[in-house]
Every structure is written in C-alpha cells, then in structure tokens.
Motif scaffolding. Sequence first.
Motif, short mmCIF file in Angstrom:
data_model
loop_
_atom_site.label_atom_id
_atom_site.label_comp_id
_atom_site.label_asym_id
_atom_site.label_seq_id
_atom_site.Cartn_x
_atom_site.Cartn_y
_atom_site.Cartn_z
N LEU A 287 31.08 -15.96 -6.23
CA LEU A 287 31.83 -15.87 -4.98
C LEU A 287 30.94 -16.07 -3.76
CD1 LEU A 287 34.17 -12.84 -5.75
CD2 LEU A 287 34.72 -15.28 -5.79
N THR A 288 29.63 -16.17 -3.97
CA THR A 288 28.70 -16.37 -2.85
C THR A 288 28.32 -17.85 -2.81
OG1 THR A 288 27.82 -14.15 -3.16
CG2 THR A 288 26.54 -15.66 -1.79
N PHE A 293 25.16 -19.81 -8.25
CA PHE A 293 26.30 -20.63 -8.65
C PHE A 293 27.49 -20.35 -7.75
CE2 PHE A 293 23.73 -20.28 -12.47
CZ PHE A 293 23.71 -21.58 -12.94
N ALA A 294 28.39 -21.32 -7.69
CA ALA A 294 29.58 -21.17 -6.88
C ALA A 294 30.73 -21.92 -7.53
CB ALA A 294 29.35 -21.69 -5.46
N SER A 308 38.59 -34.93 -22.29
CA SER A 308 38.94 -33.51 -22.23
C SER A 308 38.08 -32.82 -21.17
CB SER A 308 38.72 -32.84 -23.58
OG SER A 308 38.89 -31.43 -23.48
N PRO A 309 38.65 -31.95 -20.36
CA PRO A 309 37.84 -31.26 -19.35
C PRO A 309 36.81 -30.32 -19.97
CG PRO A 309 40.06 -30.36 -19.44
CD PRO A 309 40.07 -31.60 -20.29
N ARG A 310 37.00 -29.95 -21.24
CA ARG A 310 36.06 -29.05 -21.90
C ARG A 310 34.80 -29.76 -22.37
NH1 ARG A 310 40.31 -26.51 -26.03
NH2 ARG A 310 41.14 -28.61 -25.77
N HIS A 311 34.82 -31.09 -22.33
CA HIS A 311 33.67 -31.85 -22.83
C HIS A 311 32.83 -32.47 -21.72
CE1 HIS A 311 36.24 -32.44 -26.73
NE2 HIS A 311 35.68 -31.23 -26.67
N LEU A 312 33.08 -32.08 -20.48
CA LEU A 312 32.31 -32.62 -19.36
C LEU A 312 30.99 -31.88 -19.22
CD1 LEU A 312 35.16 -33.05 -16.71
CD2 LEU A 312 34.25 -34.76 -18.30
N SER A 313 30.07 -32.50 -18.50
CA SER A 313 28.78 -31.85 -18.26
C SER A 313 28.93 -30.63 -17.36
CB SER A 313 27.79 -32.85 -17.64
OG SER A 313 28.32 -33.39 -16.44
N ASP A 314 29.91 -30.67 -16.43
CA ASP A 314 30.18 -29.51 -15.59
C ASP A 314 30.96 -28.44 -16.37
OD1 ASP A 314 29.01 -30.61 -13.31
OD2 ASP A 314 30.85 -31.68 -12.77
N ILE A 315 30.77 -27.20 -15.99
CA ILE A 315 31.53 -26.10 -16.58
C ILE A 315 32.87 -26.04 -15.85
CG2 ILE A 315 31.59 -23.63 -17.06
CD1 ILE A 315 28.57 -23.62 -16.95
N ARG A 346 29.50 -24.99 -9.91
CA ARG A 346 28.41 -25.84 -9.45
C ARG A 346 27.21 -25.00 -9.07
NH1 ARG A 346 27.69 -26.03 -3.86
NH2 ARG A 346 29.41 -25.16 -2.63
N LYS A 347 26.04 -25.58 -9.21
CA LYS A 347 24.81 -24.89 -8.84
C LYS A 347 24.52 -25.17 -7.38
CE LYS A 347 20.00 -24.14 -10.21
NZ LYS A 347 19.51 -24.05 -8.83
N VAL A 348 24.25 -24.10 -6.64
CA VAL A 348 23.94 -24.23 -5.22
C VAL A 348 22.45 -24.41 -5.07
CG1 VAL A 348 24.06 -23.14 -2.97
CG2 VAL A 348 25.91 -22.79 -4.62
N THR A 349 22.06 -25.52 -4.42
CA THR A 349 20.65 -25.79 -4.20
C THR A 349 20.21 -25.19 -2.88
OG1 THR A 349 20.83 -27.87 -5.42
CG2 THR A 349 18.90 -27.59 -4.02
N LEU A 350 19.25 -24.28 -2.93
CA LEU A 350 18.74 -23.66 -1.72
C LEU A 350 17.87 -24.64 -0.95
CD1 LEU A 350 17.77 -20.16 -3.14
CD2 LEU A 350 19.86 -20.82 -1.97
#
Length: 361
Positions: A287-288, A293-294, A308-315, A346-350
């Motif tokens: 949530l941040t 992660f966000a 299938s959406p379950r087979h993508l590289s993204d979660i 998605r991973k948030v890049t600082l």
Amino acid sequence: MKALRRADRLTDRPDHALVGVIRMPVTSVGPIAAISKRVIGALVVLCAVVAVVYLDRDGYRDVNGDGLSVLDAFYYATVSLSTTGYGDITPVSPTARLVNILIITPLRVLFLIVLVGTTLEVLTERSRQALRIQRWRSRVRDHVVVVGYGTKGRSAVAALLGDGTPPEQIVVVDTDTASLDAAASLGLVTVHGSGTRSDVLRLAGVQRARSVIIGANRDDTAVLVTLTARELAPKAQIVAAVREAENVHLLRQSGAHSVVVSSETAGRLLGIATTTPSVVEMVEDLLTPDAGFAIAERDVEPSEVGGSPRHLSDIVLGVVRGGELNRVDAPEVDAIEPGDRLLYVRKVTLPSETVANGARD
C-alpha cells in the motif's frame, strides 16, 4: 430573498471575491530574503547613478565651486533618487542634463519601485490571486478532488503524490483552515468550504474531475457528499471511506464506485498482526507506493493477448474487463483479451537505486 440566496452562492461570485475561498499554490519567499533582495537592488541602482554622475562630474556644478568628489557623487545620487533634491549640486552642461533625462530619471523610478516593492506586493497580491483563480478555473480538468483532509485524506494525497500525480492536479476541499494550510504547503489547490454544498464542489471543478476521494469524518456526511458529487459529475470515479460496514450499501446507492471500510480494515489488520505480523508488513509495503512493492494497474501488451495471466512474468492479482475486476484464478479471465487491464505487483525503484544502476551501467 431569492436574490440574497443567489448572492450567497459561491459560483455566482466574481473571481476577486473568491480569494480566500480558493487558494492557489505559490512559491513563498521568506521576509528576510525578500527584504535583502530589495536592499541589494536599491544599492545596485544607487551605485549605478554614482558611477554615471562621477564619470560626467565636469557637467555638474557644486555651490562650493570645488568640483565633485566621489562623496559628492554619492550625496547627489542619494538626494536625487529619493526625490529630495536640495539643489546644491545641479547638472549644468547639456550632456549632464541629457544623462539625467535618459538614465538617472528611469533609475530614480526603479529605485522607488524597489523601495516600495513590499507595499506594492501586498496591495497587488489579491489581484494576482484573482487572476490565478480565473486562469485555473478555466483550465482545470481531469484532476482529483479530495473532500476532507483528515487522516484519510492526507494518506490518500500522499498515495497520489507517490504514484506520480502532479500536486497542481489535486484539489483539497475542507472547512478546517489548519488542514488547508497543510495541503497548501504541499503545493495543492485548496477550497475552503463544506463538500456537502454543490457550489463548493463546483468551485473545486468536480464537474470536470476524473476522480473524487471522500474522506469525511462522519458516514452520513460521506453519503451526502457522494450524492452531491455524483449529481455534478456523472462520469467521475468516486471513492469513499466509511467507518461502519452497514453504511457501505448507502455509499454505493449514492453513486460511489468503491467504498473502503476504515474501521473494519484497521481491525482486521490488527487481528492478523497478533499471529502473523509479517503479513501486515507486506500489506503495508504493497500500500506504500514509494518503497518496496506496490499494487499497480496497466494495459495488456499485444504479445500477452491469448495467454494466461498466471503465466506472466509480473505477479498478476486480477484482470479488469469491462470495468469489472476478476481474480486471476477466475475462469472468465483464463485467457487475456484485448482491452483488458492487469492488476499486478510492481517493484518500486528508489532514487538511490536508480543512481546506483546508472553508475553500474
């Protein structure tokens, strides 16, 4: 009586009468810095006049008859710029008089403007604010209106800013002056008034907003604000927060697309934290938007259609199809279709990580 009610409507007031109701973000300058800037400007103008007079000192006459020294040039520049003009030093040659007309007189005007700049700024601030309000009201659209700048409203604004929404695209509506001051310090546009009033929401540009966030302190107030906002903005995305779950259906019937039950959500997290505190930490991380992660939403790529959406590289957590959210394991979204949107982690890049990655590259 009808004329009186019409005069009380904020939307019928001219822009200059809205100063204090609508506050536009401005770049503030401290009093010491402002005064120092004007003093330096005045000294620069004074030195310029001294240089001009001293270089042409043969064209001036002193009552003492001993010529002009540097001190005399400073003296003449001071009394001339301040429009005192004792007359003991006067330009007598045509060149000196021409220089006075073309150079010293404009510098005298500039000197006076610099000295009274603070007073002029105070006198014209209301006019400048009225002009900013007029320009903003004619241009604002596709913005986010946040009604209520308490704990929920502040968190919502922080999430918007962390997700990349420009401050000038966020309008805060509240009746508390201290809360509006805090919002204005972030560069947000603020409107002083109750979100239950249609004229206040019109001033905030709700009719042209893309989203409305309602973070009222009372559930009945949230319902009334939702009804008013939905009437003014039939197509806007309205998100509201309530304290009690029994009022969720009232918010949805009033026109809210999403309703967050603040008390139950907080209580659920508190209960989970007693047994699995790491789950709460992960939820807080998701949530941040500015660290770790966000949860985000994106369009599907052409290469992903049919898979299938379950087979993508993204979660992927869910698929939005036709405006409705489906969980990733729902059979309706087993295959991705054109026009779908993916709800993913998605991973948030600082910023520090970005700099480090750039250095390694």
